[in-house]
Design a protein around this motif. Structure first.
Motif, mmCIF file in Angstrom:
data_model
loop_
_atom_site.group_PDB
_atom_site.id
_atom_site.type_symbol
_atom_site.label_atom_id
_atom_site.label_comp_id
_atom_site.label_asym_id
_atom_site.label_seq_id
_atom_site.Cartn_x
_atom_site.Cartn_y
_atom_site.Cartn_z
ATOM 1 N N SER A 1 0.847 -1.199 0.000
ATOM 2 C CA SER A 1 0.000 0.000 0.000
ATOM 3 C C SER A 1 0.879 1.244 0.000
ATOM 4 C CB SER A 1 -0.890 -0.013 1.241
ATOM 5 O OG SER A 1 -0.090 0.099 2.395
ATOM 6 N N ASP B 1 1.379 3.218 2.263
ATOM 7 C CA ASP B 1 2.122 3.373 3.503
ATOM 8 C C ASP B 1 3.506 2.747 3.405
ATOM 9 O OD1 ASP B 1 -0.009 4.638 4.610
ATOM 10 O OD2 ASP B 1 -0.857 2.827 5.504
ATOM 11 N N HIS C 1 -7.001 -6.128 7.051
ATOM 12 C CA HIS C 1 -6.245 -4.959 6.579
ATOM 13 C C HIS C 1 -4.872 -4.904 7.257
ATOM 14 C CE1 HIS C 1 -5.381 -0.900 5.230
ATOM 15 N NE2 HIS C 1 -5.189 -0.523 6.500
ATOM 16 N N HIS C 2 -4.858 -5.125 8.562
ATOM 17 C CA HIS C 2 -3.598 -5.112 9.300
ATOM 18 C C HIS C 2 -2.686 -6.240 8.810
ATOM 19 C CE1 HIS C 2 -1.025 -4.345 12.854
ATOM 20 N NE2 HIS C 2 -0.823 -5.650 12.821
ATOM 21 N N LYS D 1 -2.536 -7.606 5.847
ATOM 22 C CA LYS D 1 -1.957 -7.271 4.546
ATOM 23 C C LYS D 1 -0.840 -6.229 4.689
ATOM 24 C CE LYS D 1 -5.838 -8.520 1.563
ATOM 25 N NZ LYS D 1 -6.775 -8.080 0.511
ATOM 26 N N GLN D 2 -0.982 -5.326 5.646
ATOM 27 C CA GLN D 2 0.080 -4.343 5.874
ATOM 28 C C GLN D 2 1.365 -5.028 6.366
ATOM 29 O OE1 GLN D 2 -1.894 -1.512 8.542
ATOM 30 N NE2 GLN D 2 -1.811 0.006 6.900
#
Length: 665
Positions: A13, A15, A44-45, A47-48
């Protein structure tokens, strides 16, 4: 190969679009800590963190990549395919990574994929260990892959792991599920090193195969029985229909855990002993054993079948007071219980407040609405579930079709039935055809119902023929009823209900000789009639009534109330429907016969013991007769009471002289 550019998905992403000192200095331990915290609940976390692992090169580490696969395979995310894609990009996966993906497949109800992953493991020469095979045996069991299971057993022996008791117990369970008790016993006796868990698995296997005496012999020969040994015996004996022996064993247990109580309760429920199940649960409460959700779900099923609303509400309050959240299973059990206890409003309230619903939750509410004659609402909910991305299954369609049948919605029911394959991808089964026959038959379209039966791609079952026979009784078609009745008496010679329906058709036509012949045939075949039983829940106690049974403590007052009730109804124009009596006797005797039907006894009890204006709830095991139906409409008006009766077919809400079924049932 670049791990950041060749992946078939976009994970980096914004980020993490540029490398910086923070990402480059992250250690393996830090990434593992991140994966083991919020990643278990936040996709979501996850995948980060995955993107960070790729950027920092830690994805090459098997502990990191394996833990990533484990997190993606968490059933909470329903994301197994993604986990498999990630697994494909793990460089030279070792046994740790393979074990994780095999277990992940099994946890996501994909046992065949688990077996395929093991095959890949063999090709990759990643040597399996003692953690591989218990999961793999369970996968073979779930997939019913008997041949593959035997091959896996051979691999266990080649790997020198047959002495591991965890592997052995899983293998014994697998053989038992395939009814291969000889293979299971060989595994048990391989080197004489089996522990109590292996013996328990073997006993369970024998019981599953119906070899009760062998199971009992092995059980009593065990020197080191544990509570699990007793639990297996209690549960297995109950499943074999030996409920009294199961209870004797249960009573002998010196030590019981929650599984022990659950096994006995489940055994009673599956055998149809609902009152006994509640009695065991009440003893469990006195022993101050805190029940878990699966026990509460079982007890709610017993409450639903008995109409024990007070006990069901107590469980609802218990869950609330103990801060237990309603998961899909427990919430659905509550919905089903309230619906079957006649409190559709409370069922709806629980359904609306449930945060997590599954397809079976929607099914319970749809079926509940249908049983209460709320077909329009059932169909509306059916379309609402689809808007919320829930895919209907065969049970959903069965509930909707049944709702249409009980409300006379012929066109709507046929439209839904005809769209099953094209719109929902569901091939109609026997039950669906049975619903259509019932739908047409109840509406008086007997010819069309018979045509559907002959167009079925399978031979009609006794239940489908029974639906047509019931329609013949309802609409007085003696000729067709006689023909269908004779077919049913051959298909189900021991089903007393079929004889009763045919007798009823003959009796209404005044063909008493034929009634006598049917009764004679029953006697010759040793068929006993099903006793009509009506139950009413009062102050947490389920009171049971049978015609001619004077054992109830209040029976004298009940008979007096019944006499006054009939007298008052006659003053209001009630005339007993003597066509319901299947005997060629005097009219006065027929009226007396009708007066003491079990549901009338239950209503009289309710009028005596409840305050004016209180709703009376009655549950009956058989179909309510037309005379009782007419009488209850008048009782609701004369005594200003709402009466809810659940019979074998549906619910009737009597209020101010009318019934919710609109005399169509």
């Amino acid at each position: 190969m670049s791990t950041t550019t060749n992946l078939p998905y976009h994970l980096a992403s914004k980020d993490f679009s540029t490398e910086n000192k923070f990402t480059s200095q992250l250690s393996q331990k830090t990434i593992l800590d991140l994966l083991n915290t919020k990643s278990s609940t936040s996709l979501h976390h996850l995948k980060q963190v995955h993107a960070v692992a790729l950027r920092t090169g830690h994805f090459q580490d098997h502990y990191v990549s394996g833990t990533l696969v484990k997190c993606y395979a968490n059933p909470h995310f329903s994301n197994l395919n993604f986990a498999l894609k990630v697994f494909e990009y793990v460089p030279n996966p070792n046994v740790f990574v393979f074990n994780i993906i095999i277990k992940g497949c099994l946890q996501n109800n994909e046992p065949c994929k688990a077996i395929c992953c093991y095959y890949k493991m063999m090709i990759a020469h990643a040597r399996p260990n003692k953690f591989t095979y218990p999961t793999l045996f369970k996968a073979c069991t779930a997939a019913e892959a008997a041949e593959e299971g035997v091959q896996v057993h051979a691999h266990v022996i080649k790997q020198g792991l047959s002495g591991d008791v965890h592997i052995r117990s899983a293998g014994i369970q697998m053989y038992g599920s395939f009814r291969e008790v000889e293979g299971a016993r060989r595994m048990l006796d391989e080197d004489g090193n089996s522990d109590v868990i292996c013996f328990n698995a073997m006993i369970d296997g024998y019981l599953k195969c119906g070899e009760v005496e062998v199971a009992k012999g092995l059980f009593w020969s065990m020197e080191d029985k544990n509570v699990g040994s007793w639990n297996v015996m209690v549960s297995g004996m109950a499943k074999c229909g030996m409920i009294e022996e199961a209870r004797e064993l249960f009573n002998e247990m010196k030590e019981k855990n929650e599984i022990s109580w659950s096994a006995m309760i489940d055994g009673y429920i599956k055998g149809g002993y609902y009152k006994e199940a509640l009695e065991v649960f009440n003893v469990m409460q006195r022993e101050e054993i805190r029940p878990r959700k699966f026990v509460l779900s079982s007890v709610l099923a017993a409450c639903a079948n008995l109409g024990a609303l007070d006990q069901g509400r107590w469980i609802h309050a218990y869950v609330n007071n103990n801060s237990n959240s309603f998961d899909a299973v427990l919430g659905t059990a509550l919905v089903d219980m309230y619906a079957k206890c006649g409190r559709l409003d409370m069922a709806w309230d629980v359904f609306e407040k449930m945060e997590k619903k599954e397809v079976f939750t929607w099914n319970a509410m749809i079926c509940g609405l249908g049983m209460h004659g709320r077909a329009e609402d059932a169909i509306e909910l059916f379309f609402k579930m689809q808007k919320q991305k829930f895919r209907p299954n065969g049970i959903t369609l069965l509930g909707v079709l049944s709702a249409c049948a009980h409300s006379g919605m012929v066109d709507e029911g046929l439209r839904i039935f005809n769209s099953m394959e094209e719109v929902y991808g569901i091939e109609p089964g026997m039950e669906h055809y049975g619903c259509v026959v019932d739908l047409l038959g109840r509406a008086g379209l007997l010819g069309e119902a018979e045509e559907v039966m002959y167009s079925m791609p399978m031979e009609p079952s006794a239940a489908v023929w029974g639906a047509l026979l019931g329609a013949c009784r309802k609409h007085g078609d003696v000729e067709l009823g006689e023909r269908v009745g004779k077919i049913l008496l051959e298909l189900e010679p021991q089903n007393s209900g079929r004889y009763a329906l045919l007798s009823n058709i003959y009796a209404r036509a005044g063909r008493w000789d034929d009634v006598a012949n049917v009764r004679k045939l029953m006697k010759e075949r040793g068929v006993k009639t099903s006793t009509g039983i009506s139950m009413i829940d009062f102050d947490g106690v389920v009171h049971e009534f049978k015609m001619g049974d004077g054992s109830h403590a209040q029976m004298k007052n009940i008979y007096l109330m019944l006499k006054n009730m009939i007298k008052r109804l006659k003053m209001e124009g009630y005339s007993p429907n003597t066509s319901q009596v299947l005997f060629d006797i005097e009219e006065e005797e027929k009226e007396a016969e009708l007066q003491y039907h079990s549901e009338k006894l239950a209503i009289a009890f309710g009028l005596i013991n409840t305050k004016p204006g209180t709703t009376i709830h009655v549950v009956k095991n058989l179909r309510m007769c037309e005379d009782c139906h007419s009488a209850f409409k008048l009782i609701s008006q004369v005594y200003v009471r709402e009466i809810v009766v659940r019979d074998r077919a549906r619910y009737h809400h009597f209020k101010t002289g009318t019934c919710s079924c609109k005399d169509f049932w």
